[in-house]
Design a protein around this motif. Structure first.
Motif, PDB file in Angstrom:
ATOM      1  N   UNK A   1       0.828  -1.195   0.000  1.00  0.00           N
ATOM      2  CA  UNK A   1       0.000   0.000   0.000  1.00  0.00           C
ATOM      3  C   UNK A   1       0.875   1.262   0.000  1.00  0.00           C
ATOM      4  N   UNK A   2       0.414   2.334  -0.661  1.00  0.00           N
ATOM      5  CA  UNK A   2       1.184   3.591  -0.647  1.00  0.00           C
ATOM      6  C   UNK A   2       1.362   4.111   0.781  1.00  0.00           C
ATOM      7  N   UNK A   3       2.469   4.786   0.993  1.00  0.00           N
ATOM      8  CA  UNK A   3       2.736   5.361   2.316  1.00  0.00           C
ATOM      9  C   UNK A   3       1.883   6.599   2.577  1.00  0.00           C
ATOM     10  N   UNK A   4       1.643   7.369   1.528  1.00  0.00           N
ATOM     11  CA  UNK A   4       0.871   8.605   1.669  1.00  0.00           C
ATOM     12  C   UNK A   4      -0.609   8.289   1.877  1.00  0.00           C
ATOM     13  N   UNK A   5      -1.224   8.970   2.811  1.00  0.00           N
ATOM     14  CA  UNK A   5      -2.621   8.722   3.168  1.00  0.00           C
ATOM     15  C   UNK A   5      -3.558   8.979   1.988  1.00  0.00           C
ATOM     16  N   UNK A   6      -3.397  10.122   1.320  1.00  0.00           N
ATOM     17  CA  UNK A   6      -4.268  10.442   0.189  1.00  0.00           C
ATOM     18  C   UNK A   6      -4.087   9.445  -0.946  1.00  0.00           C
ATOM     19  N   UNK A   7      -2.849   9.067  -1.206  1.00  0.00           N
ATOM     20  CA  UNK A   7      -2.573   8.112  -2.271  1.00  0.00           C
ATOM     21  C   UNK A   7      -3.151   6.741  -1.931  1.00  0.00           C
TER      22      UNK A   7
END
Length: 381
Positions: A157-163
């Motif tokens: 999973x992406x690290x960035x919350x929005x991503x």
């Protein structure tokens, strides 16, 4: 990318449907080589390699409507036929497409695969994907249409919350695959990093995409999934995601597994939940419904017996049409003769109108014509 549009049609249990992207330079050549090799090995009964225009072309013996046309963006259409369990025939079409907008570096080529068997699909049967694509990690055919998501891999999973939230939205709205999110309670070793899908039966293996959350992503993944999808991410567990909106029979608690050991052992409970989810009725995306219609109505790869049966059926169909046209012509001729007789009757035989008294006695000329034509009306059923 736009959200999938769905039809009111439920996917039949005889069908296997997939859509993905090939990121390599020669997708059609990869398919062609694999088909040739599998036919030579006796795995396939036969295959066809067609230009899109050729696939949509109609002939007297094979009339085709617009459902057989793969569309202006189609690059190539392949058909293959094989047998499973000795006597069950599987027919499949794979079509490659250029992107709707100008192709960019790394966009790849989109492919759509529709396969259908003579009876309900059995997950133990070979994957239709590997009848067309080589089952090799070196051939990049197995990418989802959602960017940076791949079959046969544990996608972190992406690290960035929005991503991360964007990724979850796109997967549940655009993808045709089953998506599973697994949280790592602790960082697994090499054996534990192998995808869960490797434990699935062949016919289901290439329908499932796995996402992995690292140990430190427990809270962010749980928050994102609750906010976007209304499901919870158990620490060290897994959840099978529903499409947006969820289909009939989906219950988030039912498809949540509280504990998954990523130690190389078979995660039995999670595998059962994935199989159960895959068996649920699901609405067909509109594009999948069109692909299934092309497979059924635009099929080219007939056996000699099927070709003979088809030809005989077309001969019968054309003979019935000709007979109907002949009967219709005869009825029109009889009606014309009746009309002439009626006109002669109301005009006294010499074109002159009958006296008013006679017309009143026998009825109006319109009534005489109606009476004449009435003799040729079909009896009421």
């Amino acid at each position: 990318m736009a959200k999938n549009t769905t039809s009111s049609t439920t996917a039949p249990d005889t069908a296997w449907l997939g859509r993905g992207r090939h990121l390599g330079p020669e997708p059609e050549q990869d398919v062609r080589r694999n088909l040739i090799a599998l036919k030579a090995a006796g795995v396939l009964d036969d295959f066809l390699d067609l230009e899109p225009a050729e696939a949509a072309r109609a002939t007297v013996l094979h009339p085709r409507d617009e459902s057989a046309d793969p569309g202006p963006l189609a690059r190539r259409l392949f058909e293959a036929r094989w047998r499973v369990d000795d006597d069950v025939t599987v027919r499949a079409q794979l079509t490659t497409y250029d992107p709707e907008s100008r192709r960019k570096e790394g966009d790849g080529v989109t492919w759509i695969l529709a396969a259908e068997a003579d009876r309900a699909w059995d997950a133990r049967w070979p994957s239709p994907a590997t009848m067309f694509w080589p089952d090799s990690e070196q051939v990049p055919w197995d990418h989802d249409t959602v960017p940076d998501v791949r079959l046969r891999a544990a996608n972190h999973l992406p690290k960035d919350d929005d991503e991360l939230r964007r990724r979850l939205r796109d997967c549940t709205r655009q993808s045709w695959f089953v998506h599973v999110v697994v949280h790592e309670a602790m960082t697994p070793d090499t054996v534990g990093q192998q995808p869960i899908a490797t434990f699935l039966p062949p016919g289901l293996r290439h329908r499932v995409i796995e996402h992995r959350g690292t140990p430190e992503q427990a809270q962010i993944a749980d928050f994102a999934m609750k906010r976007e999808l209304g499901v919870r991410m158990p620490r060290g567990g897994a959840v099978v995601l529903a499409m947006d909106p969820p289909g009939e029979g989906y219950d988030a608690d039912r498809f949540t597994v509280r504990s998954v050991f990523l130690d190389g052992s078979e995660p039995t409970e999670l595998l059962e939940r994935i199989k159960e989810f895959a068996a649920l009725p699901r609405p067909l995306p509109a594009e999948a419904e069109r692909a299934l219609a092309r497979l059924r109505q635009g099929w080219h790869l007939l056996t000699p017996d099927e070709e003979l049966t088809h030809a005989q059926g077309m001969v019968t169909k054309y003979a019935e049409a000709l007979d109907a046209m002949t009967k219709s012509r005869d009825l029109y001729r009889e009606a014309a003769e009746a009309a002439q007789a009626a006109l002669a009757e109301v005009s006294g035989g010499d074109g002159a109108a009958l006296p008013t008294a006679a017309a009143k006695a026998d009825g109006s000329p319109l009534k005489a014509l109606s009476k004449a034509f009435g003799r040729f009306r079909e009896p009421k059923k």
